[in-house]
Design a protein around this motif. Sequence first.
Motif, PDB file in Angstrom:
ATOM      1  N   ALA A 176       0.829  -1.204   0.000  1.00 52.79           N
ATOM      2  CA  ALA A 176       0.000   0.000   0.000  1.00 52.79           C
ATOM      3  C   ALA A 176       0.863   1.252   0.000  1.00 52.79           C
ATOM      4  O   ALA A 176       0.593   2.218  -0.729  1.00 52.79           O
ATOM      5  CB  ALA A 176      -0.933  -0.007   1.209  1.00 52.79           C
ATOM      6  N   THR A 177       1.918   1.240   0.807  1.00 52.78           N
ATOM      7  CA  THR A 177       2.792   2.401   0.917  1.00 52.78           C
ATOM      8  C   THR A 177       3.442   2.745  -0.417  1.00 52.78           C
ATOM      9  O   THR A 177       3.615   3.918  -0.757  1.00 52.78           O
ATOM     10  CB  THR A 177       3.867   2.151   1.987  1.00 52.78           C
ATOM     11  OG1 THR A 177       3.209   1.918   3.248  1.00 52.78           O
ATOM     12  CG2 THR A 177       4.804   3.337   2.130  1.00 52.78           C
ATOM     13  N   ARG A 178       3.786   1.736  -1.193  1.00 54.83           N
ATOM     14  CA  ARG A 178       4.434   1.973  -2.486  1.00 54.83           C
ATOM     15  C   ARG A 178       3.509   2.677  -3.471  1.00 54.83           C
ATOM     16  O   ARG A 178       3.977   3.278  -4.445  1.00 54.83           O
ATOM     17  CB  ARG A 178       4.934   0.655  -3.074  1.00 54.83           C
ATOM     18  CG  ARG A 178       6.177   0.111  -2.375  1.00 54.83           C
ATOM     19  CD  ARG A 178       6.844  -0.966  -3.187  1.00 54.83           C
ATOM     20  NE  ARG A 178       6.079  -2.197  -3.204  1.00 54.83           N
ATOM     21  CZ  ARG A 178       6.216  -3.176  -2.316  1.00 54.83           C
ATOM     22  NH1 ARG A 178       7.092  -3.057  -1.325  1.00 54.83           N
ATOM     23  NH2 ARG A 178       5.496  -4.278  -2.404  1.00 54.83           N
ATOM     24  N   LEU A 179       2.205   2.624  -3.237  1.00 58.14           N
ATOM     25  CA  LEU A 179       1.243   3.263  -4.137  1.00 58.14           C
ATOM     26  C   LEU A 179       0.883   4.688  -3.715  1.00 58.14           C
ATOM     27  O   LEU A 179       0.149   5.378  -4.428  1.00 58.14           O
ATOM     28  CB  LEU A 179      -0.038   2.423  -4.221  1.00 58.14           C
ATOM     29  CG  LEU A 179       0.098   1.049  -4.884  1.00 58.14           C
ATOM     30  CD1 LEU A 179      -1.227   0.301  -4.808  1.00 58.14           C
ATOM     31  CD2 LEU A 179       0.552   1.194  -6.334  1.00 58.14           C
ATOM     32  N   LEU A 180       1.390   5.124  -2.553  1.00 62.63           N
ATOM     33  CA  LEU A 180       1.075   6.475  -2.097  1.00 62.63           C
ATOM     34  C   LEU A 180       1.770   7.512  -2.985  1.00 62.63           C
ATOM     35  O   LEU A 180       2.885   7.288  -3.454  1.00 62.63           O
ATOM     36  CB  LEU A 180       1.541   6.673  -0.655  1.00 62.63           C
ATOM     37  CG  LEU A 180       0.830   5.848   0.420  1.00 62.63           C
ATOM     38  CD1 LEU A 180       1.507   6.078   1.762  1.00 62.63           C
ATOM     39  CD2 LEU A 180      -0.643   6.190   0.482  1.00 62.63           C
ATOM     40  N   PRO A 181       1.129   8.661  -3.208  1.00 60.77           N
ATOM     41  CA  PRO A 181       1.817   9.731  -3.934  1.00 60.77           C
ATOM     42  C   PRO A 181       3.069  10.167  -3.178  1.00 60.77           C
ATOM     43  O   PRO A 181       3.085  10.158  -1.942  1.00 60.77           O
ATOM     44  CB  PRO A 181       0.781  10.872  -3.958  1.00 60.77           C
ATOM     45  CG  PRO A 181      -0.531  10.212  -3.706  1.00 60.77           C
ATOM     46  CD  PRO A 181      -0.239   9.035  -2.825  1.00 60.77           C
ATOM     47  N   PRO A 182       4.133  10.520  -3.877  1.00 58.04           N
ATOM     48  CA  PRO A 182       5.361  10.955  -3.195  1.00 58.04           C
ATOM     49  C   PRO A 182       5.165  12.328  -2.559  1.00 58.04           C
ATOM     50  O   PRO A 182       4.727  13.263  -3.220  1.00 58.04           O
ATOM     51  CB  PRO A 182       6.386  11.015  -4.326  1.00 58.04           C
ATOM     52  CG  PRO A 182       5.567  11.277  -5.555  1.00 58.04           C
ATOM     53  CD  PRO A 182       4.256  10.573  -5.342  1.00 58.04           C
ATOM     54  N   GLU A 183       5.457  12.444  -1.289  1.00 60.96           N
ATOM     55  CA  GLU A 183       5.330  13.731  -0.599  1.00 60.96           C
ATOM     56  C   GLU A 183       6.648  14.059   0.082  1.00 60.96           C
ATOM     57  O   GLU A 183       7.173  13.245   0.837  1.00 60.96           O
ATOM     58  CB  GLU A 183       4.182  13.688   0.423  1.00 60.96           C
ATOM     59  CG  GLU A 183       2.814  13.546  -0.237  1.00 60.96           C
ATOM     60  CD  GLU A 183       1.663  13.405   0.739  1.00 60.96           C
ATOM     61  OE1 GLU A 183       0.550  13.103   0.277  1.00 60.96           O
ATOM     62  OE2 GLU A 183       1.880  13.577   1.952  1.00 60.96           O
TER      63      GLU A 183
END
Length: 199
Positions: A176-183
């Motif tokens: 799931a974390t790998r799919l988060l937008p980069p912030e």
Amino acid sequence: MAAGAVRPQTLRVTALREIRADHDAHSIALYQAYAPTIAEPAVAAGRFVPPFSRGRMTWIKPSFRWLMHRSNWARKPGQERVLEVRITRDGWERALAAATLTTAGPAAVAKAAVHVQWDPERSLSGAALNHYSIQVGIGRGVIDELVDEWTVSITDLTPRVRKIADLVRSGRTAQATRLLPPERRYPLDPSLARRLGMS
């Protein structure tokens, strides 16, 4: 340091209040959740169009996880569609320069064109973290600029949101974390950062 030794990695400490966002040299990604009746025409037009209302304050947020907490992963009624609203950095910084903190006195907040509020950042599970995320309320006097001048694109992230939510619910947090937008930290002029209550 001896030859072949591994240099220790320096970890950046997250400040109590800082802006973290997906941004490039010209634009910043912000997130909002709407009902399909508002989201679908906006995505088709690439900008907000009726029935989106320019007559009320609209809140824009650079934290994807905070909006997931707020919209319950696009399951809350009236917030079933998650949009990435990419606006110019110039517009974003103009909004921040015109902002008043919601912790100011009632008279100051009432006449402010833009409101800024700091809320606890959220983990993927929705737990409150020990640092804060910014919300920016764009008032009626500034919405025309947001819609007509600052907006670069509007993208429907709902399928991605649902995929991440399914992974979180099934315990596959790393995926799931790998799919988060980069912030990453958004740089601001120090004087403006101080005005916004940033550490």
